[in-house]
Enzyme design. Structure first.
Site, PDB file in Angstrom:
ATOM      1  N   HIS A 211      77.176 -63.854 -28.669  1.00 13.65           N
ATOM      2  CA  HIS A 211      78.471 -63.328 -29.085  1.00 13.65           C
ATOM      3  C   HIS A 211      79.377 -64.499 -29.450  1.00 13.65           C
ATOM      4  O   HIS A 211      79.478 -65.466 -28.700  1.00 13.65           O
ATOM      5  CB  HIS A 211      79.099 -62.493 -27.967  1.00 13.65           C
ATOM      6  CG  HIS A 211      78.358 -61.225 -27.683  1.00 13.65           C
ATOM      7  ND1 HIS A 211      78.781 -60.293 -26.765  1.00 13.65           N
ATOM      8  CD2 HIS A 211      77.217 -60.722 -28.207  1.00 13.65           C
ATOM      9  CE1 HIS A 211      77.934 -59.276 -26.744  1.00 13.65           C
ATOM     10  NE2 HIS A 211      76.972 -59.525 -27.605  1.00 13.65           N
TER      11      HIS A 211
ATOM     12  N   ASP B 141      74.451 -58.087 -33.530  1.00 13.57           N
ATOM     13  CA  ASP B 141      75.205 -59.053 -34.352  1.00 13.57           C
ATOM     14  C   ASP B 141      76.342 -58.393 -35.124  1.00 13.57           C
ATOM     15  O   ASP B 141      76.718 -58.845 -36.200  1.00 13.57           O
ATOM     16  CB  ASP B 141      74.273 -59.781 -35.338  1.00 13.57           C
ATOM     17  CG  ASP B 141      73.073 -60.409 -34.652  1.00 13.57           C
ATOM     18  OD1 ASP B 141      73.290 -61.182 -33.705  1.00 13.57           O
ATOM     19  OD2 ASP B 141      71.932 -60.106 -35.042  1.00 13.57           O
TER      20      ASP B 141
END
EC number: 6.3.4.4
Length: 431
Positions: free
Chosen positions: A41, A13
């Site tokens: 993403h 992340d």
């Protein structure tokens, strides 16, 4: 043979999608080498926010060919839904292919994931319940189903493999988990239908990539997750099931290490992780909550709140060295704007003894006491800044100190989600 690897330097992340999207503007091919739909993403363009899971971030450029590599575990229904959703919002997508060697997340894999997490209770790993781990377990145990097995013309061998596999899965469902078994005929028909839908996308991806490199094309390998989730070098067993390192990226994409000339490590200006496992710099106070809300730190795939902490330079330096990073991108600097002071973890201590790197034993890692260096905050808006020199001096100092600690030049600094909100710096310019 210009190959660039973009990978996460923390626990995932970090903003790899944003960085890959920026670099893909001038790339010919983007390859996803690892992970599955458990990754997420995010790319922000003038057309809105795109949350990608298994499809590479270069897909939003019509000139860019995107490939899901052999190291990915593919959920056919998730893949097909994702591409259809993208086409509805962004008709001019790049070309998309899937490796015939990629493994398939079969219908029994998410069930195994769910039932095992339930069985473990409080000792659960905290998986995304997408079947990623069980699919990779079957891969390593040499009993997995690959994309090639689903294609039209492979029906006889596919059914034989399922006849061999399913009794074992059903034994687990019935006797270990107390759940209902799956039906062979239904499973076979589902897999056959998937194969028909996937067939137009399937290629020998490693051959395609090598041919492209021979022709002088530029390739980006966009790794999923982050180095500290690697099954060998991360916080085992609280890790993912495929390697998110530079070595794993080469393996999953079908690229040799000698063909790589650029390795970009992506780090948040603070640290986050999802699920259980050691997290030395975790903030459970109001500061952590402020960063979580400002950064919208909730999983792209699961929506779960991410754990938030100060920047961990010990883990970051370990990651930088392990991957041979040539440069780094630091994202979400603007999320720290309101803070009167910012902290960087510059060392670990266990039982009053200094530890120079993340311990292998998870119990020792959980006992780590972080050693902090405190820097003044800048307490002003950086999201509209367009060059590094225009950042407040305190923010410049923070970035420069992180660069010094991790030993890698920071060439990109994110100050917002949009494509334009990246501050570009030449390598070594901060030192």
């Amino acid at each position: 043979m210009p190959v660039t690897i973009v990978l996460g330097g923390q626990w995932g992340d970090e903003g790899k999608g944003k960085i890959t999207d920026a670099l893909a503007a001038t790339a010919d091919i983007v390859v996803r080498p690892n992970g599955s739909t458990n990754a997420g993403h995010t790319v922000v363009t003038d057309e809105g926010v795109f949350k990608l899971h298994v499809i590479p971030s270069g897909i939003l450029y019509p000139h860019c060919t995107c490939i899901i590599g052999a190291g990915v575990a593919v959920s056919p229904p998730d893949f097909l839904r994702e591409i259809e959703s993208l086409r509805e919002r962004h008709p001019r997508l790049g070309q998309l292919y899937v490796s015939d060697r990629a493994h398939v997340i079969m219908p029994y894999h998410p069930l195994l994931d769910l039932y095992e997490e339930r069985r473990r209770g409080a000792a659960g790993i905290g998986t995304t319940l997408r079947g990623n781990g069980p699919a990779f377990t079957d891969k390593i145990a040499r009993r997995g189903i690959r994309i090639a097995d689903l294609l039209p013309g492979s029906e006889r061998s596919l059914r034989h493999k399922l006849e061999t596999l399913l009794p074992e899965k059903n034994t687990l469902f019935i006797h270990l988990y107390g759940e209902s078994p799956l039906d062979l005929d239904q499973l076979f028909e589902q897999a056959r239908t998937w194969g028909e839908a996937l067939a137009p996308y399937v290629i020998a991806a490693e051959v395609f990539v090598q041919d492209a490199l021979d022709a002088g094309k530029s390739v980006i390998i966009e790794a999923a997750q982050g180095t500290m989730l690697d099954p060998d070098y991360g916080t085992y067993p609280y890790v993912t099931s495929s390697s998110p390192t530079a070595a794993g990226a080469c393996q999953g994409a079908g690229v040799a290490p000698t063909q790589v000339d650029r390795i970009v490590g992506v780090f948040k200006a603070y640290t986050t992780r999802v699920g259980a496992g050691p997290f030395p710099t975790e903030l459970t106070d109001e500061t952590g909550q402020l960063i979580r809300e400002r950064g919208r730190e909730y999983g792209t795939t699961t929506g779960r709140p991410r754990r938030v902490g100060w920047f961990d330079a010990v883990a970051a330096r370990y990651s930088a060295r392990l991957n041979g990073m040539t440069e780094a991108a630091l994202t979400k600097l603007d999320m720290l704007d309101p803070l009167p002071e910012v902290r960087i973890c510059v060392g670990y201590r266990i039982d009053n003894q200094e530890v120079s790197a993340p311990p292998a034993q998870v119990e020792r890692y959980a006992a780590v006491e972080p050693v902090y260096e405190v820097l003044p905050g800048w307490q002003c808006d950086t999201s509209q800044v367009t060059s590094f020199d225009d950042l407040p001096p305190e923010a410049q100092r923070y970035v420069a100190r992180i660069e010094e600690l991790i030993g890698v030049p920071i060439t990109m600094i994110g100050v917002g989600p949009a494509r334009r909100q990246i501050l570009w710096r030449p390598a070594g310019a901060l030192t």
